[in-house]
Design an enzyme around this catalytic site. Structure first.
Site, PDB file in Angstrom:
ATOM      1  N   GLY A  31       0.789  -1.261   0.032  1.00 40.39           N
ATOM      2  CA  GLY A  31      -0.017  -0.023   0.012  1.00 40.39           C
ATOM      3  C   GLY A  31       0.947   1.205  -0.106  1.00 40.39           C
ATOM      4  O   GLY A  31       2.196   1.294  -0.344  1.00 40.39           O
ATOM      5  N   HIS A  37       4.919   2.396  -8.062  1.00 35.87           N
ATOM      6  CA  HIS A  37       4.061   1.164  -8.207  1.00 35.87           C
ATOM      7  C   HIS A  37       3.342   1.120  -9.479  1.00 35.87           C
ATOM      8  O   HIS A  37       3.258  -0.158 -10.056  1.00 35.87           O
ATOM      9  CB  HIS A  37       2.838   1.189  -6.938  1.00 35.87           C
ATOM     10  CG  HIS A  37       3.525   0.785  -5.454  1.00 35.87           C
ATOM     11  ND1 HIS A  37       3.630   2.339  -4.749  1.00 35.87           N
ATOM     12  CD2 HIS A  37       4.128   0.014  -4.966  1.00 35.87           C
ATOM     13  CE1 HIS A  37       4.019   1.617  -3.666  1.00 35.87           C
ATOM     14  NE2 HIS A  37       4.526   0.300  -3.669  1.00 35.87           N
ATOM     15  N   GLY A 149       9.974  -4.117  -8.218  1.00 39.53           N
ATOM     16  CA  GLY A 149      10.933  -2.772  -8.548  1.00 39.53           C
ATOM     17  C   GLY A 149      12.144  -2.943  -7.856  1.00 39.53           C
ATOM     18  O   GLY A 149      12.586  -3.740  -7.068  1.00 39.53           O
ATOM     19  N   GLU A 150      13.302  -2.608  -8.755  1.00 39.31           N
ATOM     20  CA  GLU A 150      14.489  -2.648  -8.535  1.00 39.31           C
ATOM     21  C   GLU A 150      15.007  -1.682  -7.329  1.00 39.31           C
ATOM     22  O   GLU A 150      15.938  -2.085  -6.808  1.00 39.31           O
ATOM     23  CB  GLU A 150      15.411  -2.308  -9.847  1.00 39.31           C
ATOM     24  CG  GLU A 150      15.134  -3.480 -10.807  1.00 39.31           C
ATOM     25  CD  GLU A 150      16.051  -3.107 -12.277  1.00 39.31           C
ATOM     26  OE1 GLU A 150      16.639  -1.978 -11.985  1.00 39.31           O
ATOM     27  OE2 GLU A 150      16.094  -3.924 -13.120  1.00 39.31           O
ATOM     28  N   GLN A 155      15.861  -8.062  -2.548  1.00 42.51           N
ATOM     29  CA  GLN A 155      14.238  -8.545  -2.501  1.00 42.51           C
ATOM     30  C   GLN A 155      13.780  -9.180  -3.871  1.00 42.51           C
ATOM     31  O   GLN A 155      13.544 -10.313  -3.842  1.00 42.51           O
ATOM     32  CB  GLN A 155      13.288  -7.612  -2.064  1.00 42.51           C
ATOM     33  CG  GLN A 155      11.853  -8.114  -2.105  1.00 42.51           C
ATOM     34  CD  GLN A 155      10.842  -7.138  -1.670  1.00 42.51           C
ATOM     35  OE1 GLN A 155      10.568  -7.000  -0.383  1.00 42.51           O
ATOM     36  NE2 GLN A 155      10.018  -6.646  -2.524  1.00 42.51           N
ATOM     37  N   SER A 187       9.246   5.935  -2.781  1.00 40.50           N
ATOM     38  CA  SER A 187       9.023   4.922  -1.967  1.00 40.50           C
ATOM     39  C   SER A 187       7.887   5.533  -0.788  1.00 40.50           C
ATOM     40  O   SER A 187       7.776   6.713  -0.586  1.00 40.50           O
ATOM     41  CB  SER A 187      10.310   5.082  -0.808  1.00 40.50           C
ATOM     42  OG  SER A 187       9.972   4.363   0.176  1.00 40.50           O
TER      43      SER A 187
END
Length: 282
Positions: A31, A37, A149-150, A155, A187
């Site tokens: 979220g 995003h 996302g990079e 991750q 972010s």
């Protein structure tokens, strides 16, 4: 845009879409959505028949309870943003029991050592939490493609390793970092910065640009020294770590080998807001 609030209604929907031969693209989120995003969904929309989002703030990947408590949440705003984007066909808003049917506890994974580098040194158990929720989401949504996302490069590498080791039938796609005009990596945590802090934080990306220039002409120890000096001069900022690592193994290097690809990783606290960024080194 369809909204599913439990596992049963989602899986019934997925089953029907699969029966019709639809190719599914998926990007899970926690979220506090932003343009970064939406860039995931824009890419997914071009490569799939159906695009699914999920929103779930995953408690087990937070090491700091205060960080979890302060994580921005505004589901109604997020849903409106997704609706307006036109990229997303359905959103999954799972309950805790949908993803943790046996209680709120992470599984334990072996990511071939990727989990022990960088973030793993500072956030023990973090990637077990990530792996647990992403594995369950991938099993429920059954996407053909999943997008990450990079900005969270470690991750991304770990999720690719997860799907490889578990033989999950999904292709993991990395999407380039989406940046604000200042260069600051977008972010959800940026919402916690004051306007002054946000402007000052552009030094993070500016430093990575300098590192990419220095990469060609000076040694790794000298680069490390210069980066440390930059942040010693920044008021209200604390450098948690800076590393140059092999892109495949994520192991820190102190020397450049011509046959390997490298990436610079940086984590900075702006007061109590933890910001991460990285850059491929040419």
């Amino acid at each position: 845009m369809k909204i599913f609030r439990d596992k049963k209604t989602l899986t019934d929907y997925i089953e029907r879409q699969k029966e019709m031969g639809k190719k599914i693209g998926f990007a899970p989120t926690m979220g506090a959505l932003h343009q970064g995003h939406l860039s995931l969904y824009e890419k997914a929309e071009k490569e799939n028949d159906l695009v699914i989002s999920s929103i779930f703030v995953n408690p087990t990947q937070f090491n700091n309870p205060i960080d979890l408590e302060k994580y921005p949440r505004n589901v109604e705003r997020d849903l409106k943003l997704l609706e307006q984007s036109g990229f997303v066909d359905a959103v999954y808003l799972p309950q805790v029991e949908d993803l943790y049917p046996e209680g709120l506890k992470s599984k334990s994974y072996d990511f071939d050592g990727l989990e022990n580098e960088m973030e793993g040194k500072f956030r023990p158990g973090h990637f077990d939490g990530v792996g647990t929720v992403v594995e369950e989401l991938l099993r429920q949504v059954k996407p053909d493609h999943a997008y990450f996302g990079e900005k969270d490069y470690q991750q991304l590498a770990i999720i690719a390793k997860l799907t490889e080791k578990l033989k999950l039938p999904v292709k993991i796609n990395g999407v380039p970092i989406f940046r604000e005009k200042s260069g600051l990596a977008m972010s959800s945590r940026n919402e916690r910065l004051t306007p002054t802090q946000r402007e000052a934080s552009k030094i993070i990306h500016e430093t990575l640009i300098k590192v990419n220039e220095w990469f060609r002409i000076i040694t790794v120890p000298e680069i490390n020294k210069r980066v440390k000096e930059i942040f010693e001069d920044q008021r209200g900022m604390t450098l948690e770590y800076f590393e140059i690592a092999d892109e495949k193994t994520l192991k820190e290097t102190d020397f450049f080998y011509k046959d390997k690809d490298y990436r610079a990783f940086i984590v900075v606290f702006v007061d109590d807001v933890r910001l991460i960024d990285n850059m491929h080194l040419d």
